[in-house]
Enzyme design. Structure first.
Site, short mmCIF file in Angstrom:
data_model
loop_
_atom_site.label_atom_id
_atom_site.label_comp_id
_atom_site.label_asym_id
_atom_site.label_seq_id
_atom_site.Cartn_x
_atom_site.Cartn_y
_atom_site.Cartn_z
N LYS A 1 -50.54 36.35 -100.38
CA LYS A 1 -51.57 35.38 -100.71
C LYS A 1 -52.50 35.90 -101.82
O LYS A 1 -52.51 37.08 -102.17
CB LYS A 1 -52.38 35.02 -99.46
N ARG B 1 -46.97 36.30 -89.63
CA ARG B 1 -46.22 35.23 -90.30
C ARG B 1 -45.98 35.68 -91.73
O ARG B 1 -46.93 35.86 -92.50
CB ARG B 1 -46.99 33.92 -90.26
#
Length: 264
Positions: free
Chosen positions: A210, A244
């Site tokens: 991210k 995740r």
């Protein structure tokens, strides 16, 4: 704390952290290498996740990256239906998580493909979602879109009580790294993440590649694996039960080393 999830009557032990592999059936997810659109690509990705040690496959059909195009319910449903039919064919027994904020898409995935978990990145923005998951009796991932730990805890407390009042049993909390937070706010949240344990619920962390990583390091998604591995390790040490990720093999190595450290 040690937790379990009820996956269709089978208790899954989370005392050992688990890895959830991402399968994006989208043309525009933020990490280009994660986009899988053909049946062959989807099948290969599902097999890869399991072969590398992933416990769950998280299937998404709507990109939530900033600036992504709007996708209709019909298009998301069509993409999701195609992806799930392939995944169920090649990996019929793996627990499936459905990455959607729409109750109708989630219901279709459960009714037609026996999906096992609903992963809602909107903190329950669809008013029908809470009642639907409670009625279906499957685990639900409640993700925070709040900017800091205080606001996240306040929202979690309120919405967990709403879910409990509807009869929902299995709830997983996701602090929502990258959603509604600046880079600095993301790191502040990571630094305080162990305080989420006050909720006495398992925590899922999704920081894979991210912007909080590649913006800080002045690079891009393709070069964010090392930073992802570092933060996944921190998350495990602060109580995460599920990671995740895009990179299952590397996340499993984090879990293995964390277990060795914890047992030494």
């Amino acid at each position: 704390m040690e937790y379990t999830l009820n996956i269709k009557g089978r208790l899954l032990d989370l005392s050992e952290p688990k890895v959830m592999g991402i399968l994006n059936a989208t043309p525009d997810s933020f990490f280009a290498d994660s986009r899988k659109q053909t049946e062959r690509e989807i099948a290969e990705r599902a097999d890869e996740i399991v072969a590398q040690g992933g416990t769950f496959i998280d299937v998404g059909a709507y990109s939530t990256r900033p600036g992504a195009a709007e996708v209709s319910v019909e298009e998301e449903t069509e993409r999701m239906r195609m992806a799930l039919s392939v995944v169920r064919r090649v990996q019929p027994d793996v627990p499936l998580s459905i990455d959607t904020f729409r109750a109708d898409v989630a219901k279709m995935a459960v009714d037609e493909f026996g999906a096992d978990i609903i992963n809602d990145v909107s903190e329950g923005a669809d008013e029908a979602m809470f009642r639907m998951v409670a009625r279906l009796g499957i685990p639900y991932i409640l993700m925070s879109v709040q900017k800091d730990l205080h606001d996240s805890l306040m929202a979690f407390a309120r919405k967990v009580q709403m879910l409990r009042d509807m009869g929902q049993k299995d709830i997983i909390l996701d602090p929502g790294f990258g959603f509604g937070k600046t880079v600095e706010e993301n790191y502040r949240l990571m630094n305080e993440m162990e305080k989420l344990q006050v909720m006495e619920l398992p925590v899922l962390v999704g920081i894979s590649r991210k912007s909080m990583i590649y913006k800080l390091l002045d690079t891009d998604q393709s070069q964010a694996l090392n930073g992802t591995t570092m933060l996944n390790t921190v998350a495990l040490m602060k109580g995460a039960s599920i990671l995740r990720v895009h990179d299952v093999k590397e996340a499993m190595e984090c879990v293995k080393m964390f277990k060795a450290l914890k047992s030494s």
